[in-house]
Every structure is written in structure tokens, then in C-alpha cells.
Design an enzyme around this catalytic site. Structure first.
Site, PDB file in Angstrom:
ATOM      1  N   ARG A  83       0.827  -1.201   0.000  1.00  0.00           N
ATOM      2  CA  ARG A  83       0.000   0.000   0.000  1.00  0.00           C
ATOM      3  C   ARG A  83       0.857   1.243   0.000  1.00  0.00           C
ATOM      4  O   ARG A  83       1.771   1.397   0.792  1.00  0.00           O
ATOM      5  CB  ARG A  83      -0.895   0.026   1.237  1.00  0.00           C
ATOM      6  CG  ARG A  83      -1.577   1.369   1.444  1.00  0.00           C
ATOM      7  CD  ARG A  83      -3.050   1.225   1.509  1.00  0.00           C
ATOM      8  NE  ARG A  83      -3.696   2.505   1.719  1.00  0.00           N
ATOM      9  CZ  ARG A  83      -4.755   2.647   2.481  1.00  0.00           C
ATOM     10  NH1 ARG A  83      -5.260   1.624   3.104  1.00  0.00           N
ATOM     11  NH2 ARG A  83      -5.330   3.822   2.598  1.00  0.00           N
ATOM     12  N   ARG A  92      -6.270   1.526  -3.891  1.00  0.00           N
ATOM     13  CA  ARG A  92      -5.317   0.900  -2.976  1.00  0.00           C
ATOM     14  C   ARG A  92      -5.271  -0.607  -3.155  1.00  0.00           C
ATOM     15  O   ARG A  92      -6.268  -1.242  -3.499  1.00  0.00           O
ATOM     16  CB  ARG A  92      -5.626   1.274  -1.530  1.00  0.00           C
ATOM     17  CG  ARG A  92      -6.901   0.791  -0.905  1.00  0.00           C
ATOM     18  CD  ARG A  92      -8.143   1.595  -1.250  1.00  0.00           C
ATOM     19  NE  ARG A  92      -8.059   3.024  -1.076  1.00  0.00           N
ATOM     20  CZ  ARG A  92      -8.343   3.646   0.058  1.00  0.00           C
ATOM     21  NH1 ARG A  92      -8.752   2.971   1.098  1.00  0.00           N
ATOM     22  NH2 ARG A  92      -8.268   4.937   0.135  1.00  0.00           N
ATOM     23  N   ASP A  95      -6.882  -2.157   1.962  1.00  0.00           N
ATOM     24  CA  ASP A  95      -7.381  -1.262   2.999  1.00  0.00           C
ATOM     25  C   ASP A  95      -7.953  -2.150   4.102  1.00  0.00           C
ATOM     26  O   ASP A  95      -8.776  -3.025   3.822  1.00  0.00           O
ATOM     27  CB  ASP A  95      -8.487  -0.388   2.397  1.00  0.00           C
ATOM     28  CG  ASP A  95      -8.956   0.714   3.323  1.00  0.00           C
ATOM     29  OD1 ASP A  95      -8.164   1.170   4.157  1.00  0.00           O
ATOM     30  OD2 ASP A  95     -10.124   1.121   3.193  1.00  0.00           O
ATOM     31  N   ASP A  97      -9.800  -1.806   7.789  1.00  0.00           N
ATOM     32  CA  ASP A  97     -10.421  -0.878   8.744  1.00  0.00           C
ATOM     33  C   ASP A  97     -10.964  -1.647   9.933  1.00  0.00           C
ATOM     34  O   ASP A  97     -11.655  -2.658   9.751  1.00  0.00           O
ATOM     35  CB  ASP A  97     -11.618  -0.162   8.099  1.00  0.00           C
ATOM     36  CG  ASP A  97     -11.208   0.819   7.018  1.00  0.00           C
ATOM     37  OD1 ASP A  97     -10.119   1.398   7.117  1.00  0.00           O
ATOM     38  OD2 ASP A  97     -12.001   0.998   6.080  1.00  0.00           O
TER      39      ASP A  97
HETATM   40  N1  ROI Z   1     -15.761   1.842  -2.764  1.00  0.00           N
HETATM   41  C1  ROI Z   1     -15.994   0.522  -2.606  1.00  0.00           C
HETATM   42  N2  ROI Z   1     -16.936  -0.041  -3.362  1.00  0.00           N
HETATM   43  N3  ROI Z   1     -15.312  -0.223  -1.700  1.00  0.00           N
HETATM   44  C2  ROI Z   1     -14.344   0.334  -0.913  1.00  0.00           C
HETATM   45  O1  ROI Z   1     -13.725  -0.356  -0.090  1.00  0.00           O
HETATM   46  C3  ROI Z   1     -14.086   1.715  -1.059  1.00  0.00           C
HETATM   47  N4  ROI Z   1     -13.124   2.329  -0.315  1.00  0.00           N
HETATM   48  C4  ROI Z   1     -12.863   3.624  -0.444  1.00  0.00           C
HETATM   49  C5  ROI Z   1     -13.649   4.508  -1.370  1.00  0.00           C
HETATM   50  C6  ROI Z   1     -12.711   5.244  -2.316  1.00  0.00           C
HETATM   51  C7  ROI Z   1     -14.419   5.480  -0.513  1.00  0.00           C
HETATM   52  N5  ROI Z   1     -14.597   3.764  -2.169  1.00  0.00           N
HETATM   53  C8  ROI Z   1     -14.815   2.435  -1.996  1.00  0.00           C
HETATM   54  O2  ROI Z   1     -11.925   4.198   0.285  1.00  0.00           O
END
Ligand code: ROI
Length: 159
Positions: A83, A92, A95, A97
Site C-alpha cells: 500500500r 489501494r 485497505d 479498517d
Molecule cells: N468503494 C468501494 N466499493 N469499496 C471500498 O472499499 C471503497 N473504499 C474507499 C472509497 C474510495 C471510498 N470507495 C470504496 O476508500
């Protein structure tokens, strides 16, 4: 003390499905932490226009780590999987979270739990619903069933 935490996984670069599979293995290897369950994988368009589609999933962990130590471990996995942080909402490889951390409500500069945007994101709520009982409530009392009702399964595809 062991805490059940729920982690949102997302990727839209460099073979997203493989990214999520590696990340799930890596989560199971975090110190004092065990991967309990993982949802199916879901794809959806990016919320930010002009990016590749995302693949998302949710994992349940049992951990003895405190929340910020778990966050450090997640960021190490993100970095390990290539990343590169450029733009805030940019594409990315991975991610991770922290969506929920037991029954804790946290409002710290590095970590807000329940995750601020999860209530409005079908690619978080529907995979989470695979892992919890139908009457599940977030730490702040919101019922998952109500959040699902308010957030239709639109644009989401389960792989
Ligand atoms: N859109 C989708 N569908 N899934 C994500 O994990 C995701 N993550 C983000 C943003 C760019 C907001 N859009 C996303 O960070």
C-alpha cells in the site's frame, strides 16, 4: 481479555481477490490474535468515480491486543502488501479498517469505532451480516437489521 473485532477489507488494485486472501492469512498471524471467520467476497463500484471496482469482505477476529496495537498490526499488513498512501480516497492494494472492537466506542485521532462510514456502506454491512446474529447491535446501540434496511443491496455482487 479477549475482544471480538470486525475488520473491513478492501482492494481495487493488483489482483484484489488475491490481496484479500493474503490479508486474511496475515490477520490470522497477528500476535495474540485469531481469525474466527471471514465473509464471502463482494465487488462493487468505487464510491470515488474513476477508480477500478473494489473487492470487499469482513473478517471476525478474536484478539488480546488493545485497539491501537491492532490498528498498528493492520497498517503493517497494508504496508507489507504494497500500500502506498497518496491521495486520501485513492485506489489501494489493501485497505484494512477496524469496524467494531467489542462493545467499545472509541473517538481518538487515529481510530473511531464504530467506523464512521460503515452504516452507509453496503459493501461493509452485508458481509458483516454474514458473521453475526440477526439481532446484532453495534456498540453504540444501532441495530444492524435497521442499518441494512436503510442501505439497500444495490450495486453489490457476491462472488
Ligand atoms: N468503494 C468501494 N466499493 N469499496 C471500498 O472499499 C471503497 N473504499 C474507499 C472509497 C474510495 C471510498 N470507495 C470504496 O476508500
Amino acid at each position: 481479555m479477549i475482544t471480538r473485532a470486525y475488520i473491513g477489507l478492501g482492494s481495487n488494485l493488483d489482483a484484489p481477490v488475491e490481496q484479500l486472501r493474503s490479508a486474511l492469512q496475515a490477520l490470522d498471524q497477528v500476535e495474540d490474535t485469531r481469525l474466527v471467520a471471514a465473509s464471502g467476497l463482494y465487488t462493487s463500484d468505487s464510491l470515488s468515480p474513476g477508480q477500478p471496482r473494489y473487492t470487499n469482505a469482513v473478517a471476525a477476529l478474536d484478539t488480546a491486543l488493545p485497539p491501537l496495537a491492532l490498528l498498528d498490526a493492520l497498517q503493517a499488513i497494508e504496508n507489507n502488501q504494497g500500500r502506498v498512501r497518496k491521495e486520501r480516497w485513492g485506489p489501494r492494494t489493501l485497505d484494512l479498517d477496524i469496524l467494531l472492537f467489542g462493545d467499545q466506542v472509541l473517538d481518538e485521532p487515529r481510530l473511531k469505532v464504530p467506523h464512521y462510514h460503515m452504516h452507509a456502506r453496503p459493501f461493509v454491512l452485508y458481509p458483516l451480516a454474514e458473521l453475526v446474529p440477526a439481532d446484532f447491535r453495534l456498540a453504540d446501540g444501532r441495530a444492524l437489521a435497521q442499518l441494512l434496511d436503510d442501505c439497500p443491496f444495490v450495486g453489490l455482487e457476491r462472488l
